[in-house]
Design a protein around this motif. Structure first.
Motif, PDB file in Angstrom:
ATOM      1  N   VAL A 204      60.288  45.387  36.208  1.00 35.02           N
ATOM      2  CA  VAL A 204      59.791  46.819  35.962  1.00 35.02           C
ATOM      3  C   VAL A 204      58.610  46.687  37.082  1.00 35.02           C
ATOM      4  N   PRO A 205      58.386  47.944  37.668  1.00 33.58           N
ATOM      5  CA  PRO A 205      57.046  48.057  38.581  1.00 33.58           C
ATOM      6  C   PRO A 205      55.813  47.586  37.594  1.00 33.58           C
ATOM      7  N   ALA A 206      55.089  47.073  38.264  1.00 32.03           N
ATOM      8  CA  ALA A 206      53.674  46.812  37.686  1.00 32.03           C
ATOM      9  C   ALA A 206      52.684  47.191  38.253  1.00 32.03           C
ATOM     10  N   LEU A 207      51.333  47.828  37.561  1.00 32.82           N
ATOM     11  CA  LEU A 207      50.188  47.921  38.057  1.00 32.82           C
ATOM     12  C   LEU A 207      49.270  47.080  37.581  1.00 32.82           C
ATOM     13  N   ILE A 208      48.459  46.162  38.071  1.00 31.62           N
ATOM     14  CA  ILE A 208      47.323  45.314  37.939  1.00 31.62           C
ATOM     15  C   ILE A 208      46.381  45.890  38.345  1.00 31.62           C
ATOM     16  N   VAL A 209      45.392  46.419  37.150  1.00 26.43           N
ATOM     17  CA  VAL A 209      43.912  46.747  37.325  1.00 26.43           C
ATOM     18  C   VAL A 209      43.044  45.842  36.980  1.00 26.43           C
ATOM     19  N   HIS A 210      41.937  45.831  37.777  1.00 23.19           N
ATOM     20  CA  HIS A 210      40.929  44.883  37.235  1.00 23.19           C
ATOM     21  C   HIS A 210      39.671  45.242  37.918  1.00 23.19           C
ATOM     22  N   GLY A 211      38.536  45.247  37.046  1.00 19.57           N
ATOM     23  CA  GLY A 211      37.103  45.513  37.630  1.00 19.57           C
ATOM     24  C   GLY A 211      36.850  44.456  38.618  1.00 19.57           C
ATOM     25  N   GLU A 212      35.982  45.125  39.732  1.00 16.79           N
ATOM     26  CA  GLU A 212      35.612  44.104  40.726  1.00 16.79           C
ATOM     27  C   GLU A 212      34.538  42.996  40.116  1.00 16.79           C
ATOM     28  N   ASP A 213      33.806  43.386  39.133  1.00 21.29           N
ATOM     29  CA  ASP A 213      32.582  42.681  38.491  1.00 21.29           C
ATOM     30  C   ASP A 213      32.947  42.185  37.151  1.00 21.29           C
ATOM     31  N   ASP A 214      34.351  41.757  36.894  1.00 21.34           N
ATOM     32  CA  ASP A 214      34.397  41.438  35.355  1.00 21.34           C
ATOM     33  C   ASP A 214      33.899  40.136  35.008  1.00 21.34           C
ATOM     34  N   GLN A 215      33.110  40.121  34.057  1.00 20.58           N
ATOM     35  CA  GLN A 215      32.462  38.831  33.507  1.00 20.58           C
ATOM     36  C   GLN A 215      33.526  38.044  32.736  1.00 20.58           C
ATOM     37  N   ILE A 216      34.445  38.639  32.261  1.00 22.98           N
ATOM     38  CA  ILE A 216      35.202  37.949  31.200  1.00 22.98           C
ATOM     39  C   ILE A 216      36.508  37.078  32.060  1.00 22.98           C
ATOM     40  N   GLU A 220      40.766  36.578  40.268  1.00 21.99           N
ATOM     41  CA  GLU A 220      41.753  35.571  40.836  1.00 21.99           C
ATOM     42  C   GLU A 220      42.866  35.788  39.671  1.00 21.99           C
ATOM     43  N   ALA A 221      42.557  36.016  38.370  1.00 26.82           N
ATOM     44  CA  ALA A 221      43.693  35.974  37.280  1.00 26.82           C
ATOM     45  C   ALA A 221      44.529  37.366  37.662  1.00 26.82           C
ATOM     46  N   ALA A 222      44.032  38.502  38.199  1.00 28.61           N
ATOM     47  CA  ALA A 222      44.917  39.602  38.342  1.00 28.61           C
ATOM     48  C   ALA A 222      45.573  39.460  39.698  1.00 28.61           C
ATOM     49  N   GLU A 223      44.970  38.651  40.840  1.00 32.49           N
ATOM     50  CA  GLU A 223      45.561  38.649  42.131  1.00 32.49           C
ATOM     51  C   GLU A 223      46.783  37.501  41.684  1.00 32.49           C
ATOM     52  N   GLU A 224      46.785  36.509  40.949  1.00 32.74           N
ATOM     53  CA  GLU A 224      47.706  35.790  40.631  1.00 32.74           C
ATOM     54  C   GLU A 224      49.004  36.405  40.081  1.00 32.74           C
ATOM     55  N   MET A 225      48.620  37.542  39.214  1.00 30.87           N
ATOM     56  CA  MET A 225      49.897  38.260  38.361  1.00 30.87           C
ATOM     57  C   MET A 225      50.411  39.095  39.495  1.00 30.87           C
ATOM     58  N   ALA A 226      49.709  39.735  40.334  1.00 33.92           N
ATOM     59  CA  ALA A 226      50.035  40.539  41.322  1.00 33.92           C
ATOM     60  C   ALA A 226      51.168  40.001  42.379  1.00 33.92           C
ATOM     61  N   THR A 227      50.615  38.517  42.540  1.00 39.69           N
ATOM     62  CA  THR A 227      51.540  37.686  43.395  1.00 39.69           C
ATOM     63  C   THR A 227      52.773  37.528  42.855  1.00 39.69           C
ATOM     64  N   ALA A 228      52.697  37.106  41.565  1.00 45.28           N
ATOM     65  CA  ALA A 228      54.083  36.572  40.829  1.00 45.28           C
ATOM     66  C   ALA A 228      54.870  37.715  40.520  1.00 45.28           C
ATOM     67  N   ILE A 229      54.577  38.770  40.069  1.00 42.14           N
ATOM     68  CA  ILE A 229      55.326  39.907  39.362  1.00 42.14           C
ATOM     69  C   ILE A 229      56.106  40.720  40.842  1.00 42.14           C
ATOM     70  N   PRO A 230      57.142  40.709  40.916  1.00 37.10           N
ATOM     71  CA  PRO A 230      58.157  41.202  42.283  1.00 37.10           C
ATOM     72  C   PRO A 230      57.519  42.522  42.484  1.00 37.10           C
ATOM     73  N   ARG A 233      51.661  45.861  42.174  1.00 33.73           N
ATOM     74  CA  ARG A 233      50.597  46.294  43.081  1.00 33.73           C
ATOM     75  C   ARG A 233      49.265  46.080  42.258  1.00 33.73           C
ATOM     76  N   LEU A 234      48.056  45.568  43.077  1.00 31.49           N
ATOM     77  CA  LEU A 234      46.982  45.418  42.455  1.00 31.49           C
ATOM     78  C   LEU A 234      45.810  46.430  42.853  1.00 31.49           C
ATOM     79  N   GLU A 235      45.204  46.989  42.014  1.00 28.63           N
ATOM     80  CA  GLU A 235      44.089  47.978  42.178  1.00 28.63           C
ATOM     81  C   GLU A 235      42.652  47.466  41.607  1.00 28.63           C
TER      82      GLU A 235
END
Ligand code: MLT
Length: 264
Positions: A204-216, A220-230, A233-235
């Motif tokens: 299915v389509p996936a939207l990956i959303v991540h705060g630029e200043d996430d301290q937890i 990179e974890a979001a970028e990794e999912m956005a690359t691996a899920i066909p 899209r990363l926001e």
């Protein structure tokens, strides 16, 4: 509202019209973290937002709350509400681990995935040890000790400086979570598998959303999912930490709206 399950009552909010959207909160929060989405997206989606077991107004049965168990609770809630068509599942942080478990267990029930401030990897050995400490500390010292520690990391550094009312709101959001909820969820997160090998199979389509200043969870974890899920899209949301839906609700809601437009 509540549905009665075998061993506890599950609380949930139900709002809006349109494609079903299941909103799964993070740890140690509850469905109220989605209030600004429940308000703004009511013409866009039929939103169902549970309080996961041990959180918010839901009951706290004893045991380890594996991500699969929490996903089963979400599916049982959809069944109880007679929502049988595929749903968009949006999970925040721990809720994202639950969303990925839902995707593995019930791919036929999924129309889309929104993965907010989360990751697909399992805990490191140090991370697993920290889960045990969290559970032990909650049991020994009470839930407040854990909530205080979380509160110092959930938001972007700038948010702590500029928006004390939002910091107070997040503290309030954690207040109902029980000791059983904290220990059950921490030990459940510790057991979660590495979801990365399955990401190329997400259809299915996936939207990956991540705060630029996430301290937890690092970006990179979001970028990794956005690359691996066909079909992903990363926001990246600027001026937001681990809670972009609360820190920048306008940008978060816009991203979700656009995702629904793409789905249609
Ligand atoms: C969360 O925000 O749900 C948790 O911090 C996630 C985690 O501890 O891995």
């Amino acid at each position: 509202m509540f549905v009665r399950f075998e061993d506890f009552n599950l609380a949930y909010a139900d709002r809006g019209r349109g494609t079903p959207l299941l909103l799964i909160h993070g740890f140690p929060l509850n469905h109220s973290m989605w209030n600004q989405q429940l308000e703004a997206l009511a013409d866009r989606a039929h939103m169902v937002a549970p309080d996961l077991r041990g959180h918010g107004d839901s009951g706290s049965p004893p045991g380890v709350y594996t991500m699969e168990r929490l996903a089963e609770d979400c599916k049982a809630l959809l069944d109880a509400l007679a929502i049988t068509e595929p749903v968009v599942v949006c999970g925040h942080s721990m809720g994202g681990y639950v969303a990925l478990a839902f995707q593995r267990l019930y791919p036929e029930r999924l129309a889309g995935l929104i993965l907010a401030s989360t990751r697909a990897s399992e805990d490191t050995p140090e991370g697993k040890a920290a889960r045990d400490q969290t559970a032990e500390k909650a049991q020994a010292e009470g839930a407040a000790a854990i909530k205080q520690g979380m509160l110092s990391k959930l938001l972007a550094p700038q948010t702590y400086e500029d928006r004390p009312e939002l910091v107070a709101r997040v503290a309030e959001l954690m207040s109902p979570t029980s000791v059983e909820g904290i220990a059950g969820a921490a030990l459940g997160m510790k057991e979660r598998p590495d979801a990365r090998p399955g990401l190329p199979d997400v259809r299915v389509p996936a939207l990956i959303v991540h705060g630029e200043d996430d301290q937890i969870i690092p970006l990179e974890a979001a970028e990794e999912m956005a690359t691996a899920i066909p079909k992903a899209r990363l926001e990246v949301i600027p001026r937001a930490g681990h809670m972009p839906n609360l820190e920048q609700p306008g940008a978060f809601n816009r991203a979700v709206n656009e995702f629904f437009e793409e789905l249609a």
